[in-house]
Write a protein that holds these residues in place. Structure first.
Motif, PDB file in Angstrom:
ATOM      1  N   SER E   5     -10.737   2.933  -3.020  1.00 18.45           N
ATOM      2  CA  SER E   5      -9.734   3.984  -3.278  1.00 18.45           C
ATOM      3  C   SER E   5      -8.827   4.154  -2.065  1.00 18.45           C
ATOM      4  O   SER E   5      -9.318   4.409  -0.961  1.00 18.45           O
ATOM      5  CB  SER E   5     -10.416   5.329  -3.562  1.00 18.45           C
ATOM      6  N   ILE E  59      -9.010   9.074  -4.504  1.00 21.51           N
ATOM      7  CA  ILE E  59      -7.973   8.911  -5.534  1.00 21.51           C
ATOM      8  C   ILE E  59      -7.398   7.501  -5.460  1.00 21.51           C
ATOM      9  O   ILE E  59      -6.857   7.093  -4.443  1.00 21.51           O
ATOM     10  CB  ILE E  59      -6.833   9.935  -5.322  1.00 21.51           C
ATOM     11  N   LYS E  60      -7.513   6.771  -6.562  1.00 18.82           N
ATOM     12  CA  LYS E  60      -6.967   5.413  -6.659  1.00 18.82           C
ATOM     13  C   LYS E  60      -5.435   5.506  -6.643  1.00 18.82           C
ATOM     14  O   LYS E  60      -4.850   6.371  -7.314  1.00 18.82           O
ATOM     15  CB  LYS E  60      -7.442   4.820  -7.981  1.00 18.82           C
ATOM     16  N   ALA E  61      -4.784   4.607  -5.912  1.00 15.88           N
ATOM     17  CA  ALA E  61      -3.328   4.666  -5.786  1.00 15.88           C
ATOM     18  C   ALA E  61      -2.625   4.594  -7.145  1.00 15.88           C
ATOM     19  O   ALA E  61      -1.588   5.243  -7.357  1.00 15.88           O
ATOM     20  CB  ALA E  61      -2.844   3.531  -4.885  1.00 15.88           C
ATOM     21  N   SER E  62      -3.195   3.836  -8.082  1.00 17.20           N
ATOM     22  CA  SER E  62      -2.532   3.674  -9.382  1.00 17.20           C
ATOM     23  C   SER E  62      -2.551   4.943 -10.221  1.00 17.20           C
ATOM     24  O   SER E  62      -1.918   5.014 -11.269  1.00 17.20           O
ATOM     25  CB  SER E  62      -3.177   2.520 -10.162  1.00 17.20           C
TER      26      SER E  62
END
Lengths: 69, 69, 69, 69, 69, 69
Positions: E5, E59-62
């Motif tokens: 993440s 939080i995943k960038a996508s």
């Protein structure tokens, strides 16, 4: 296969733009609405997506944000 | 605010079903398509969502899966 | 329907725990791996999910995080 | 670090395909199941992912869709 | 475990609101920013989350949308 | 537009790295925290994102995972 995705919007592939990892697929729904999806290029090719093909845009309810003016 | 979400579908709130943490919001688009969203009940109340209100269903392209018969 | 989800894991429903908006569905894969999914209770009922039913856990590649010890 | 992701599948990196922004990481689980992940190329390099490395595929329950034949 | 993440925000649990399936966890970051997370109640209990505990919001960038006034 | 995203973090664009389909946008928040987002290159251009621009990182609560040491 039936899927649990609450939103299953039937339309036709309008455009596919391929990148090295991901591709952008534009789906035209009846009534002029367009949905843009980003999936892996591998999946786009495995599903043999082509312009005009009948497809569904599948969207899980938990992914939909609400906006208000 | 403008947002980067590729899909911004304008419609009207058709139904809100509130739960303790999350709520389900159904948005009716022109032409008969409906989009179901699950957002926190806190957000539904903060946006003061009510049936009939004009809203947008916002969907990031990377969240859209493609299905094909 | 075929779907673009890169991960399509076949298994059987082991448990369903229903809440007012969302439900938790546990899928047992061959070999002892279990996958837990949270979908809307509406979808769980519409798909008529029951313990033992053969199902697929569908996961978009962009949703998978990698961890390393 | 422990994480809240309900699904934590231990396996080994089978393949990494790098693109300019995102990379595809294939993880082989015991028993022959494979999981494909798309993460940023930056993260793949920061975690120093290499073929054979022991990793976890981490998947939040709310991201799992259920399919049924 | 290290995770891919891109966003790993260190803070302290400020509040936990438990529901039947999902729970809302508010994390206070240094400088007054707060992050709200919805995870399964099972995971909140398994991680033994309590007010004050030091945690990370991952939080995943996508998953991050950009807004602009 | 107001949005339902529970997390709306105000900051400034620090860097944009464009790829063929997706771009990486780094947002600097006050206090030194940085948020990395991956959005389509089309959206980055449509919003006319440039270094220094005031933006919001918008994150749905259901996308936030909790980690704990």
């Amino acid at each position: 296969m039936e899927v649990s995705s609450r939103n299953q919007l039937k339309g036709n592939v309008k455009m596919i733009k391929k990148g090295p990892i991901n591709s952008e697929v534009t789906v035209a729904l009846p009534g002029g609405i367009e949905i843009v999806s980003v999936i892996t290029t591998y999946s786009a090719e495995k599903l043999d997506l082509r312009e005009g093909a009948e497809v569904y845009a599948l969207i899980k309810a938990s992914e939909v944000v609400i906006g208000k003016d």
